[in-house]
Scaffold this active site. Structure first.
Site, PDB file in Angstrom:
ATOM      1  CD  GLU A   1       0.477  -5.704   1.864  1.00 22.95           C
ATOM      2  OE1 GLU A   1      -0.498  -7.067   2.454  1.00 22.95           O
ATOM      3  OE2 GLU A   1       0.810  -4.420   1.424  1.00 22.95           O
TER       4      GLU A   1
ATOM      5  CG  ASP B   1       3.439 -15.648  -7.472  1.00 19.01           C
ATOM      6  OD1 ASP B   1       2.720 -14.123  -7.723  1.00 19.01           O
ATOM      7  OD2 ASP B   1       3.970 -15.913  -9.359  1.00 19.01           O
TER       8      ASP B   1
ATOM      9  CG  ASP C   1      -0.537  -0.028   2.066  1.00 22.94           C
ATOM     10  OD1 ASP C   1       0.670  -0.568   2.522  1.00 22.94           O
ATOM     11  OD2 ASP C   1      -0.753   0.652   3.352  1.00 22.94           O
TER      12      ASP C   1
ATOM     13  CG  HIS D   1      -1.325  -6.962  -2.051  1.00 25.08           C
ATOM     14  ND1 HIS D   1      -2.718  -8.127  -2.770  1.00 25.08           N
ATOM     15  CD2 HIS D   1      -1.232  -6.094  -1.779  1.00 25.08           C
ATOM     16  CE1 HIS D   1      -3.588  -6.789  -2.594  1.00 25.08           C
ATOM     17  NE2 HIS D   1      -2.956  -5.859  -1.078  1.00 25.08           N
TER      18      HIS D   1
END
Ligand SMILES: [Ca+2]
Ligand SMILES: [Ca+2]
Ligand SMILES: [Ca+2]
Length: 580
Positions: free
Chosen positions: A546, A537, A183, A495
């Site tokens: 992530e 994956d 993020d 991710h």
């Protein structure tokens, strides 16, 4: 650069270029897909019910250069497999090889000095790739160049963080730092353990890092590149302290996670959210450490760090139990921690080491504390790591032997796990070892094993630490090398928003993914429910695929420590007469 190190990079690049099919059958031979040092322990794990013979083959000549017999197979309950170990440690000739068992070949690997030099740089460079508030240019970022994202010069004080001096909506400037993970947000607690771990790498192995060039914008100045990279985040962390009271905001985020977009497309308002005791203490520990490390390079900055550390500590002493919870309407990562006694211990230890002021740490009490393995909510081990490094440079109240025993006892536990493991790795004593971010967890095993090696000089601790790297690079039940861009079967769909949104096939390199764990909170389709195989994956899998700075930091520490220690050994032994 050693030609075999070049070869290793080439292999990784070539295999990525070919693009292995996601449906490729799982290999029964699990081996570090990068390689080994000539004198190091070399073990592959074979999935087999019976003792087997194996060959090691030169990939260029197809000549068998070593043959052996596996150990007796054992069950690894965490993967539901019966596996045996193929030990080819006696093969010391540099080259490129593969293992053959029952007509099946492993991925190629190399034996060479400096075999992990490229990884040691890439794992740090990953932090550069996650820099906030700056454009990444092609000369430093190659195909992953991107526009600047999140200037963070117009950050609002969230109502949860409001004070008389800074009421709700007050604008502050809080640029730079690293994106925490997949993020785009910035969290003090997780940033802190990551930054400390990188600082510790420099503090423990300064000669290795003084000359390590990372090809970042600050390469070529008079500061070691690792410290330039760390400084990018320290500069941000310092802005998270309220100058009016010394308290530290817990995080800087949007109200909700962004979609799959590039950083410059993320224009939602960002806020600093509530101060917390954990953030203040974590900040204090990191700034105390930074004050030591930067003293040689930038004394004014070092003093600024120490002043910030002390004022955050004073705030925490008054606000001893301000536990962070996401306020209503804030839905980004929480990093909540209901026990800050370890944070108090860690900050006290770092302040004590830096200032040599006994008032920060009563060692008579402290020596009764535990050790364990570091994690973002459990930072007590970091106090022991720092005390161990400085144990002969403390005040009279400290007891170097007690510190050594603490470190050695922890190393002994992890080494025993490694020795008894079917996969020959310290990880996998219970299902609880396969938690969210399990790869970061095992990398921190490696960090603690390195401390035991540094205290005792016993080779077995170094071997156990290197086994952690073997696990991460392919000797595991998934058959993946868990670091993007490294190995024949690396993650291709982490991710990581940048990697998902950039229209570039290869993910941003140098990131270790979270790794297997059985929680499967993301609801993705997994190949197995067994904890050691519960990994996929796929972008979907934020629970196993992530990336995060607190997982990459112990990878940096581990691989840098190993490279540094092996280089020193090699230099020492090359001064001796050698067999040819
Ligand atoms: Ca530099
Ligand atoms: Ca804690
Ligand atoms: Ca991509």
């Amino acid at each position: 650069m050693n030609r075999f190190a070049v070869l290793a990079t080439l292999i990784a690049t070539l295999t990525l270029g070919i693009g292995l099919s996601k449906s490729q059958a799982q290999s029964n031979i699990r081996v570090n897909q990068i390689g080994f040092y000539p004198k190091s322990e070399k073990i592959a794990v074979i999935v087999t019910d019976a003792i087997s013979t194996f060959d090691v083959i030169d990939t260029e000549t197809e000549v068998v250069v070593h043959s052996g017999t596996t150990s007796t197979p054992k069950i690894w309950t965490f993967s539901g497999e019966t596996v045996a170990q193929a030990d080819f440690s006696s093969l010391e000739v540099p080259g490129q090889y593969k293992i053959r068992v029952n007509n099946e070949d492993s991925y190629p690997f190399v034996i060479s000095n400096r075999v992990h030099a490229e990884l040691s740089k890439a794992a740090i460079k990953a932090f550069y790739f996650n820099r906030v508030s700056t454009a990444l240019t092609a000369d430093h970022a190659g195909q992953w160049a991107r526009p600047a994202g999140h200037p963070d010069t117009n950050v609002r004080i969230h109502s949860s963080a409001a004070s008389v001096a800074r009421p709700t909506g007050t604008v502050i400037s809080s640029p730079k730092g690293w994106y925490d993970a997949g993020d785009f947000n910035k969290y003090i607690v997780n940033s802190g353990i990551s930054t400390y771990t990188l600082l510790a790498a420099f503090e423990h192995f300064p000669d290795f890092y003084r000359t390590l060039s990372l090809n970042i914008p600050e390469s070529g100045n008079d500061i070691p590149d690792l410290l330039d990279e760390i400084r990018w985040n320290l500069d941000w962390m310092l802005t998270m302290q309220d100058p009016n009271d010394g308290g530290v905001y817990h995080k800087l985020t949007t109200l909700n996670f962004a979609g799959i977009i590039m950083p410059h497309q993320g224009t939602a308002q960002r806020y600093v959210v509530a101060k917390s005791t954990a953030a203040a203490l974590n900040f204090s520990a990191v700034m105390s450490t930074a004050a030591r490390v930067y003293a040689e390079f930038d004394p004014d900055f070092a003093q600024q760090c120490l002043d910030a550390a002390v004022s955050a500590w004073e705030w925490a002493r008054i606000n001893r139990s301000v536990y962070f919870r996401n306020p209503t309407g804030v839905n980004t990562g929480e990093y909540g921690d209901g026990n800050v006694s370890d944070e108090f211990d860690w900050a006290a230890a770092e302040l004590y080491i830096t200032t040599k002021n006994d008032e920060y740490l009563n060692f008579r009490t402290f020596r009764n504390k535990g050790v364990g393995v570091p994690a973002w909510p459990y930072v007590l081990p970091l106090a022991w790591v720092s005390l161990s490094h400085h144990r002969n440079d403390l005040t009279e109240s400290a007891e170097p032997t007690a510190i050594e025993n603490k470190i050695t006892n922890q190393g002994y536990i992890l080494r025993a796990h490694y020795l008894n493991s079917a996969y020959r790795v310290s990880k996998g004593q219970s299902n609880g070892d396969f938690v969210w971010g399990s790869n970061g967890g095992v990398a921190n095993h490696g960090l603690m094993l390195i401390q035991a090696y540094r205290v005792t000089g016993e080779e077995s601790y170094l071997n156990a630490a290197m086994a952690v790297l073997d696990y991460l690079l392919g000797r595991n039940a998934t058959g993946y090398s868990f670091v993007t861009g490294f190995g024949s079967k690396p993650p291709m769909f982490p991710h990581h928003r940048v990697s998902a949104a950039d229209n570039i096939v290869d993910p941003v390199p140098g990131f270790v993914v979270g790794g297997p764990h059985s929680g499967q909170q993301d609801g993705c389709t997994y190949p197995s429910n067994l904890p050691a195989k519960s990994y996929v994956d796929d972008w979907c899998s934020y629970a196993t695929n992530e990336v995060a700075i607190n997982w990459n930091a112990p990878l940096v520490y581990l691989v840098g420590a190993i490279e540094s220690i092996i280089a020193e050994k090699t230099n020492t032994s090359s001064a001796q007469p050698q067999e040819i």
